[in-house]
Write an enzyme that holds these catalytic residues in place. Structure first.
Site, PDB file in Angstrom:
ATOM      1  CG  ASP A   1      -1.819   1.195   1.286  1.00  0.00           C
ATOM      2  OD1 ASP A   1      -1.399   2.289   0.860  1.00  0.00           O
ATOM      3  OD2 ASP A   1      -2.964   1.046   1.732  1.00  0.00           O
ATOM      4  CG  HIS A   2       1.277   4.448  -3.056  1.00  0.00           C
ATOM      5  ND1 HIS A   2       0.004   4.153  -3.471  1.00  0.00           N
ATOM      6  CD2 HIS A   2       1.377   5.795  -3.116  1.00  0.00           C
ATOM      7  CE1 HIS A   2      -0.623   5.275  -3.764  1.00  0.00           C
ATOM      8  NE2 HIS A   2       0.182   6.290  -3.566  1.00  0.00           N
TER       9      HIS A   2
ATOM     10  CG  HIS B   1      -4.424   4.476  -0.425  1.00  0.00           C
ATOM     11  ND1 HIS B   1      -3.444   3.518  -0.462  1.00  0.00           N
ATOM     12  CD2 HIS B   1      -4.673   4.785  -1.723  1.00  0.00           C
ATOM     13  CE1 HIS B   1      -3.110   3.278  -1.730  1.00  0.00           C
ATOM     14  NE2 HIS B   1      -3.848   4.030  -2.505  1.00  0.00           N
TER      15      HIS B   1
ATOM     16  CE  LYS C   1      -1.560  13.757  -5.378  1.00  0.00           C
ATOM     17  NZ  LYS C   1      -2.469  12.681  -5.040  1.00  0.00           N
TER      18      LYS C   1
HETATM   19  C1  BG6 Z   1      -3.722   4.979  -6.044  1.00  0.00           C
HETATM   20  C2  BG6 Z   1      -5.073   5.044  -6.692  1.00  0.00           C
HETATM   21  O1  BG6 Z   1      -3.609   3.859  -5.208  1.00  0.00           O
HETATM   22  O2  BG6 Z   1      -3.519   6.138  -5.274  1.00  0.00           O
HETATM   23  C3  BG6 Z   1      -5.192   6.292  -7.546  1.00  0.00           C
HETATM   24  O3  BG6 Z   1      -5.263   3.893  -7.503  1.00  0.00           O
HETATM   25  C4  BG6 Z   1      -4.858   7.504  -6.744  1.00  0.00           C
HETATM   26  O4  BG6 Z   1      -6.510   6.413  -8.098  1.00  0.00           O
HETATM   27  C5  BG6 Z   1      -3.534   7.331  -6.035  1.00  0.00           C
HETATM   28  O5  BG6 Z   1      -4.781   8.598  -7.652  1.00  0.00           O
HETATM   29  C6  BG6 Z   1      -3.263   8.467  -5.088  1.00  0.00           C
HETATM   30  O6  BG6 Z   1      -1.958   8.339  -4.581  1.00  0.00           O
HETATM   31  P1  BG6 Z   1      -1.099   9.610  -4.196  1.00  0.00           P
HETATM   32  O7  BG6 Z   1       0.178   9.058  -3.693  1.00  0.00           O
HETATM   33  O8  BG6 Z   1      -0.944  10.431  -5.453  1.00  0.00           O
HETATM   34  O9  BG6 Z   1      -1.895  10.329  -3.150  1.00  0.00           O
END
Ligand code: BG6
Length: 416
Positions: free
Chosen positions: A86-87, A149, A254
């Protein structure tokens, strides 16, 4: 590109026979790929060499499919070879939630129901679904962002101190939070969860088409691009403290932030005449991105003869405090997998518990769709114009409890 076998690569490079497979593939091939790895003998670690597998999300599309995938993976690999990624957990500021809470003596004593009124988590994205419509329409915000997330952010914000900072101790405490999340009765889903879709609008000066007008999105799609959810955590620390979160595409900016909203003092001597101030509380904001920071908001007297009170803030900003670039979340996680550190990867029980709570919501929605279908009607989701903070229903979710969403502070963009 010339394809080479794993044996050839082993001979060419100093791999020492160690293999890390990374499944960033469509989810429908997770099972066939891992089965083939086993069939050709690549799933087992040989001698002192290791074999590990990183698996991307979506990890299943509901509880049943997540259990099926876990069972399959455990039939072909050992759990300690599996790294569910989960990044968000690789983001420096997400890891800093634990350091902030458990590495300092002053915050943890007030991090509970005696001092905290409620918690708000916002994960907002400016972009619409763009060219990812095909994938997104099958997931929606609930599977794309919430199951993974958002649930992780809730778990890290709410968890108890781990016995030690190691993979099992940290994950045990996250699991306890997920287990304490009060399940929703699917028939009452609207009381707890708001879903919506963006319509056409402007984000950051650019027109974006509505979700239903986007290429690749089927007519009449009921996929959610926005979710707001009120969660209750049934445990000693958080009983009676709602956690509200929202996430969506095509929002004004964002930003990811966690706002811990503290109780007001028992008497508000300094309440100004302006009614808007009555909503003001002390807040600790953990800004995960983009301008990574921690902000403490509190009241101060404006200089002058009047007793004018204004909210001010003290902030710690990563870029000012530390030199150098913050590394990408994936860099950190790939390295951890190579080093066999599972602390920032998702355990089997975590993913299943998160799916369990999300599946209640999915069930509630399919009951609603079925009711509409029987009436011969099509279900229409609430809409929000692109570039706004979501539908009015999301505001109502909080206003019913006497709260308002704290919209992130948006610094003015420089002139082009
Ligand atoms: C991903 C989703 O896991 O996370 C995307 O599939 C989303 O839809 C993205 O845009 C958001 O990640 P970050 O790191 O840009 O907040």
């Amino acid at each position: 590109m010339r394809w080479r076998s794993v044996a050839e690569l082993d001979a060419e490079r100093p791999t020492q026979g160690n293999h890390l497979f990374y499944l960033a593939t469509p989810p429908n091939v997770f099972i066939p790929i891992t089965q083939l790895l086993k069939d050709v003998g690549l799933a087992q670690s040989a001698g002192t060499a290791w074999t590990r597998l990183i698996i991307e999300k979506p990890f299943g599309h509901d509880l049943a499919s997540a259990i099926e995938l876990n069972q399959h993976l455990q039939a072909v690999l050992h759990e300690d070879q599996i790294f569910r990624i989960d990044h968000y957990l690789g983001k420096e500021t997400v890891q800093n939630i634990l350091v902030f809470r458990f590495g300092n003596g002053i915050f943890e004593p007030i991090w509970n129901r005696n001092y905290v009124d409620h918690v708000q988590i916002t994960v907002a994205e400016e972009l619409g679904v763009g060219a990812r419509g095909g994938y997104y329409d099958r997931s929606g915000a609930i599977r794309d962002m919430v199951q993974n997330h958002m649930m992780q952010l809730v778990a890290l914000t709410a968890m108890e101190p781990p016995v030690a900072y190691d993979a099992e101790s940290v994950r045990n405490q996250k699991v306890n939070v997920l287990r304490s999340l009060q399940p929703i009765d699917p028939l009452e889903v609207n009381k707890w969860v708001v879903r919506a879709q963006y319509g056409a609008g402007q984000v950051d000066g650019h027109e974006i088409p509505g979700y239903l007008e986007t290429e690749g999105i089927p007519a009449g799609s009921t996929t959610d691009t926005f979710i707001a959810w009120k969660l209750e955590i049934d445990n000693w620390r958080w009983s009676g403290v709602p956690f509200y979160f929202r996430t969506g595409k095509a929002l004004p900016t964002k930003v990811t932030e966690i706002n811990v909203m503290f109780r007001r003092p028992p008497l508000m001597y300094f309440d100004s005449r302006q009614s808007r101030r009555q909503k003001v509380r002390n807040v600790i904001t953990l800004r995960i991105q983009p301008d990574e920071s921690i902000i403490l908001s509190f009241d101060a007297k404006r200089p002058g003869p009047q007793l004018d009170v204004e909210q001010v803030s003290m902030d710690f900003t990563y870029s000012r405090a530390f030199d150098g670039q913050i590394s990408d979340a994936y860099e950190r996680l790939l390295l951890d997998a190579m080093l066999d550190d599972r602390t920032l990867f998702i355990r089997k029980d975590e993913t299943e518990l998160a799916w369990d709570r999300v599946t209640n919501v999915l069930e509630g929605w399919s009951i609603q769709e079925e009711i509409q279908r029987k009436r011969g009607k099509r279900l229409l989701l609430p809409q929000y114009p692109a570039g706004t903070w979501g539908p009015t229903e999301a505001e109502e979710l909080l206003s019913r409890d006497g709260h308002v969403w704290r919209n992130p502070f948006m610094p003015a963009k420089p002139e082009p």
